[in-house]
Scaffold this motif. Structure first.
Motif, PDB file in Angstrom:
ATOM      1  N   ASN A  50      49.615  70.716-102.813  1.00 46.61           N
ATOM      2  CA  ASN A  50      48.804  71.187-101.942  1.00 46.61           C
ATOM      3  C   ASN A  50      47.762  70.137-101.068  1.00 46.61           C
ATOM      4  OD1 ASN A  50      49.031  73.833-102.266  1.00 46.61           O
ATOM      5  ND2 ASN A  50      48.056  74.046-104.541  1.00 46.61           N
ATOM      6  N   GLN A  51      48.015  69.035-101.519  1.00 47.64           N
ATOM      7  CA  GLN A  51      47.159  67.923-100.766  1.00 47.64           C
ATOM      8  C   GLN A  51      47.562  67.885 -99.251  1.00 47.64           C
ATOM      9  OE1 GLN A  51      47.811  64.792-103.653  1.00 47.64           O
ATOM     10  NE2 GLN A  51      45.737  64.854-104.169  1.00 47.64           N
ATOM     11  N   PHE A  52      46.979  67.299 -98.501  1.00 46.12           N
ATOM     12  CA  PHE A  52      47.214  67.092 -96.847  1.00 46.12           C
ATOM     13  C   PHE A  52      47.780  68.464 -96.516  1.00 46.12           C
ATOM     14  CE2 PHE A  52      47.502  62.923 -99.304  1.00 46.12           C
ATOM     15  CZ  PHE A  52      46.405  62.298 -98.636  1.00 46.12           C
ATOM     16  N   ARG A  53      47.058  69.473 -96.595  1.00 41.62           N
ATOM     17  CA  ARG A  53      47.608  70.682 -95.972  1.00 41.62           C
ATOM     18  C   ARG A  53      47.930  70.677 -94.535  1.00 41.62           C
ATOM     19  NH1 ARG A  53      45.963  76.232 -97.700  1.00 41.62           N
ATOM     20  NH2 ARG A  53      48.141  76.680 -96.872  1.00 41.62           N
ATOM     21  N   CYS A  54      47.307  69.687 -93.952  1.00 41.85           N
ATOM     22  CA  CYS A  54      47.523  69.959 -92.614  1.00 41.85           C
ATOM     23  C   CYS A  54      49.080  69.491 -92.151  1.00 41.85           C
ATOM     24  CB  CYS A  54      46.571  68.723 -91.967  1.00 41.85           C
ATOM     25  SG  CYS A  54      46.737  67.096 -92.322  1.00 41.85           S
ATOM     26  N   LEU A  55      49.515  68.788 -93.092  1.00 45.64           N
ATOM     27  CA  LEU A  55      50.887  68.443 -92.679  1.00 45.64           C
ATOM     28  C   LEU A  55      51.822  69.439 -93.068  1.00 45.64           C
ATOM     29  CD1 LEU A  55      50.872  64.635 -94.424  1.00 45.64           C
ATOM     30  CD2 LEU A  55      50.799  65.245 -91.926  1.00 45.64           C
ATOM     31  N   ASP A  56      51.406  70.340 -93.851  1.00 42.97           N
ATOM     32  CA  ASP A  56      52.183  71.671 -94.082  1.00 42.97           C
ATOM     33  C   ASP A  56      52.881  72.369 -92.787  1.00 42.97           C
ATOM     34  OD1 ASP A  56      52.199  71.123 -96.762  1.00 42.97           O
ATOM     35  OD2 ASP A  56      50.850  72.524 -97.279  1.00 42.97           O
ATOM     36  N   LYS A  57      51.853  72.103 -91.836  1.00 41.38           N
ATOM     37  CA  LYS A  57      52.263  72.901 -90.423  1.00 41.38           C
ATOM     38  C   LYS A  57      53.507  72.530 -89.744  1.00 41.38           C
ATOM     39  CE  LYS A  57      47.406  74.362 -89.215  1.00 41.38           C
ATOM     40  NZ  LYS A  57      46.570  74.608 -88.422  1.00 41.38           N
ATOM     41  N   ALA A  58      54.029  71.353 -90.109  1.00 41.79           N
ATOM     42  CA  ALA A  58      55.000  70.749 -89.783  1.00 41.79           C
ATOM     43  C   ALA A  58      56.392  71.742 -90.431  1.00 41.79           C
ATOM     44  CB  ALA A  58      55.398  69.372 -89.958  1.00 41.79           C
ATOM     45  N   ALA A  59      56.262  72.114 -91.438  1.00 38.00           N
ATOM     46  CA  ALA A  59      57.026  73.217 -92.125  1.00 38.00           C
ATOM     47  C   ALA A  59      57.046  74.347 -91.744  1.00 38.00           C
ATOM     48  CB  ALA A  59      57.085  72.953 -93.700  1.00 38.00           C
ATOM     49  N   ILE A  60      56.387  74.982 -90.918  1.00 36.50           N
ATOM     50  CA  ILE A  60      56.211  76.357 -90.320  1.00 36.50           C
ATOM     51  C   ILE A  60      57.289  76.379 -88.964  1.00 36.50           C
ATOM     52  CG2 ILE A  60      54.563  78.001 -89.210  1.00 36.50           C
ATOM     53  CD1 ILE A  60      52.197  76.814 -90.799  1.00 36.50           C
ATOM     54  N   LEU A  61      58.143  77.386 -89.412  1.00 37.71           N
ATOM     55  CA  LEU A  61      59.138  77.563 -88.173  1.00 37.71           C
ATOM     56  C   LEU A  61      58.344  78.578 -87.165  1.00 37.71           C
ATOM     57  CD1 LEU A  61      61.799  76.782 -86.982  1.00 37.71           C
ATOM     58  CD2 LEU A  61      62.828  78.858 -88.269  1.00 37.71           C
ATOM     59  N   PRO A  62      58.146  78.310 -85.813  1.00 39.07           N
ATOM     60  CA  PRO A  62      57.530  79.408 -84.951  1.00 39.07           C
ATOM     61  C   PRO A  62      58.575  80.345 -84.973  1.00 39.07           C
ATOM     62  CG  PRO A  62      57.344  77.012 -84.164  1.00 39.07           C
ATOM     63  CD  PRO A  62      58.239  77.002 -85.029  1.00 39.07           C
ATOM     64  N   ARG A  63      58.187  81.708 -84.315  1.00 40.64           N
ATOM     65  CA  ARG A  63      59.051  82.742 -84.224  1.00 40.64           C
ATOM     66  C   ARG A  63      59.922  82.392 -83.088  1.00 40.64           C
ATOM     67  NH1 ARG A  63      55.261  88.160 -84.804  1.00 40.64           N
ATOM     68  NH2 ARG A  63      54.422  87.905 -87.138  1.00 40.64           N
ATOM     69  N   ASP A  64      61.205  82.974 -83.045  1.00 40.62           N
ATOM     70  CA  ASP A  64      62.141  82.812 -82.140  1.00 40.62           C
ATOM     71  C   ASP A  64      62.580  81.521 -81.814  1.00 40.62           C
ATOM     72  OD1 ASP A  64      62.101  85.741 -81.651  1.00 40.62           O
ATOM     73  OD2 ASP A  64      60.399  85.523 -80.129  1.00 40.62           O
ATOM     74  N   SER A  65      62.265  80.536 -82.825  1.00 46.23           N
ATOM     75  CA  SER A  65      62.973  79.119 -82.740  1.00 46.23           C
ATOM     76  C   SER A  65      64.067  78.957 -83.787  1.00 46.23           C
ATOM     77  CB  SER A  65      61.704  78.284 -82.949  1.00 46.23           C
ATOM     78  OG  SER A  65      60.419  78.419 -82.014  1.00 46.23           O
TER      79      SER A  65
END
Length: 633
Positions: free
Chosen positions: A313-328
């Motif tokens: 849970n540390q540095f949660r801002c980096l977790d957004k790199a592991a979010i796959l946008p829709r239709d991608s």
């Protein structure tokens, strides 16, 4: 010189046996992947005849022989610069400090190459060849007087082609020695499987024995090679360094059949850049509700040597790199796996620990320079034998040579019974102990300097004995024993699988920054204190230590070390260790179920596989949704 050239030719002839062709690597990996069964065997099953202490014996020999010359030069080159190359005192000290700082800094280059392009053994031998070239050029220049400058009134006297040859030798030596240090510790660490309880204990002990090998080699170098260099000739001393290093690299090359070779992977820099870029692009996306919604490849899709790291849970801002946008579609520059994000988190967590050890290495640099200057004006006699000042560092080396086995055979088993930790205490606890002891050594150094200066002023013809310096050196040697091994083990164990060499090089990076900071710190202290003293001179002005305030500088370093330890305590308590393999407990359940009925075994196996498949990539949400719909029906 012809003999040296012949030896180097023999060394080069060994490289084809160690440096595999790229095509052979590719075909070997393809064959390996094709032979991998569905159930992945442990690494010790695959390499049952490789690795272990039998393999690291070759590495210990290299560490001892190579450091025999390196440490000897580290403590004596300042005299070579002054007496042969005719640098002034400050110029020779600065040149040595810059050389040492550059050497340790270049360990990052060796670590990066061994993680990305070449395996660790190949990297070690190639940089070893460069180191031998540097020593050979040093030997040639020290042997022929035509290649040395004449004494002059305005120092430094070295110019033109002589200066070019001099700096080429130092650059080759720094590049080679740095690259070797960036690859060797991780090569030895690869010989132990951290998932095996017995080998996990051996891994913790390996770094202790590595330091002992370095210490024993350095002890011989400081006592024998330094004595030869200062009394018999610098060319002979450099030649001995060249020959011992050459033998060390030949020995480590002959150990190739016994090594577990970790093949290089993707570039760490590219993997880090992908996480940063994708996280920035996805900065407007909302955080996921659970970590299971983040992108991660299915374990079945991974190759044999891949690593899966659990989410933190540390540095949660980096977790957004592991979010796959829709239709991608999953693309490396559009989405990163959780493991890749966690790799960047691990490196980010390491940097405060790294920064907290720089002050200690600054203290080490000051001891290496000022203590030799102190020793020059102290009583150098031990009975009828006159001790060369550069051999003073043998004192902490002897302390460490005795204390490391005591630590391994007495302290570790005792602490292990209490803490249940394989190494007795954690790596960060060990580093913390070293930081405390280093602060004590600086306070002792200040007290000894007061005694030395008072005697020198009152009775200049009867100085105190050189061995008063053994107190500060001995205490700092104990501190170095705790901190250096703790950092090596910490950076190796916590590093991602494909960044072991680069991460281990952070230990040498701390040394490098400490050396560079020491030069800057002296200038800053002088510029500030010259406005505070009555003589309008800084604490460390000039070359007369009896007129300086070296004791106040040592007290300053002691206070700075205490403040630094407070800072270290905060970051060490904040640090979150890398999670263990999440599937290990589940695998134990499967093994336990194998003793029961066939139904229980099958059920446990299905639960294990279901849990693994549950971490499948969100890039295929349809399959997950179908499973959920089936459960609802």
């Amino acid at each position: 010189m012809a003999f040296v050239s012949l030896l180097l030719q023999k060394f080069v002839s060994l490289l084809p046996f160690v440096v595999p062709a790229a095509s052979n690597n590719l075909s070997a990996m393809e064959t390996k992947e094709a032979a991998i069964p569905d159930t992945k065997p442990s690494s010790n099953q695959c390499n049952i005849r490789r690795g272990g202490y039998r393999a690291t014996t070759f590495i210990f020999v290299l560490a001892g022989l190579e450091n025999m010359g390196f440490v000897a030069n580290m403590v004596s080159l300042v005299l070579y610069f002054m007496n042969v190359m005719y640098f002034d005192l400050s110029g020779s000290a600065t040149t040595l400090t810059n050389f040492m700082g550059a050497t340790f800094l270049l360990s990052l280059l060796g670590g990066f190459i061994s993680d990305t392009y070449l395996n660790r053994l190949t990297t070690c031998l190639i940089f070893g060849f460069v180191e031998l070239l540097g020593l050979m050029v040093l030997t040639i220049q020290a042997h022929y007087h035509k290649l040395q400058p004449d004494k002059c009134d305005k120092l430094p006297c070295i110019k033109g082609g002589q200066a070019l040859l001099f700096y080429i030798s130092l650059c080759l030596y720094a590049v080679g020695a740095g690259g070797v240090r960036g690859s060797v510790p991780a090569l030895g660490g690869d010989q132990f499987d951290p998932k095996d309880p017995k080998q996990k204990k051996s891994l913790a002990s390996y770094f202790n024995w590595l330091l002992l090998s370095i210490t024993v080699g350095a002890t011989l170098g400081v006592t024998i090679i330094v004595n030869v260099s200062t009394k018999k000739g610098w060319d002979l001393g450099f030649l001995i360094c060249l020959l011992t290093a050459f033998v060390g690299f030949v020995v480590v090359a002959f150990g190739k059949p016994f090594y577990r070779i970790q093949e290089p992977g993707d570039s760490p820099i590219i993997r880090i850049a992908q996480v940063v870029v994708v996280a920035f692009r996805n900065r407007s996306l909302p955080f996921t509700k659970t970590a299971d919604e983040l992108y991660e490849i299915n374990e079945k899709e991974t190759s044999y040597d891949d690593e899966i790291i659990q989410h933190t849970n540390q540095f949660r801002c980096l977790d957004k790199a592991a979010i796959l946008p829709r239709d991608s579609n999953p693309d490396p520059w559009k989405v990163c796996t959780v493991t890749q994000v966690e790799e960047v988190k691990i490196l980010t967590r390491m940097f405060p620990i790294l920064a907290s050890t720089i002050i200690m290495n600054t203290c080490l640099a000051q001891l290496q320079t000022f203590s030799i200057q102190q020793g020059n004006i102290m009583d150098l006699h031990l009975g009828s034998f006159k001790v060369p000042p550069p051999t003073i560092p043998v004192i902490p080396l002897v302390f460490m040579s005795v204390l490391i086995p005591i630590y391994e055979f007495v302290f570790v088993p005792f602490a292990r019974k209490i803490t249940k930790h394989p190494a007795g205490i954690t790596q960060l606890q060990r580093v913390g102990v070293g930081l405390v002891i280093s602060a004590i050594s600086m306070a002792v150094a200040a007290i000894v300097e007061v005694k030395r200066r008072n005697r020198a002023i009152k009775d200049p013809f009867n100085p105190i004995s050189l061995f008063w310096l053994s107190y500060q050196y001995g205490i700092f040697g104990i501190a170095d024993m705790f901190t250096l091994v703790g950092l090596l083990e910490f950076f190796y164990k916590e590093a991602p699988l494909r960044m072991k060499s680069l991460s281990t090089s952070f230990t040498w990076l701390s040394l490098s920054l400490g050396y560079f900071l020491s030069s800057v710190l002296v200038e800053i202290i002088n510029s500030i204190t010259k406005h505070l003293t009555k003589r309008k001179e800084g604490w460390l002005f000039g070359i007369d230590l009896n007129r300086n305030n070296l004791d106040l500088f040592y007290w300053f370093l002691a206070i700075l070390s205490c403040l630094n330890f407070t800072n270290y305590l905060y970051w060490a308590s904040w640090y979150k260790y890398k999670p263990d393999d999440a599937d290990s407990d589940d695998q134990l359940k499967v093994m336990a179920a194998s003793d029961g009925s066939a139904f229980n075994k099958e059920e446990a196996t299905e639960d294990f596989e279901a849990k693994k498949n549950g971490a499948a990539s969100p890039a295929h949400p349809e399959s997950t949704k179908e499973k959920e719909d089936g459960q609802e029906e």
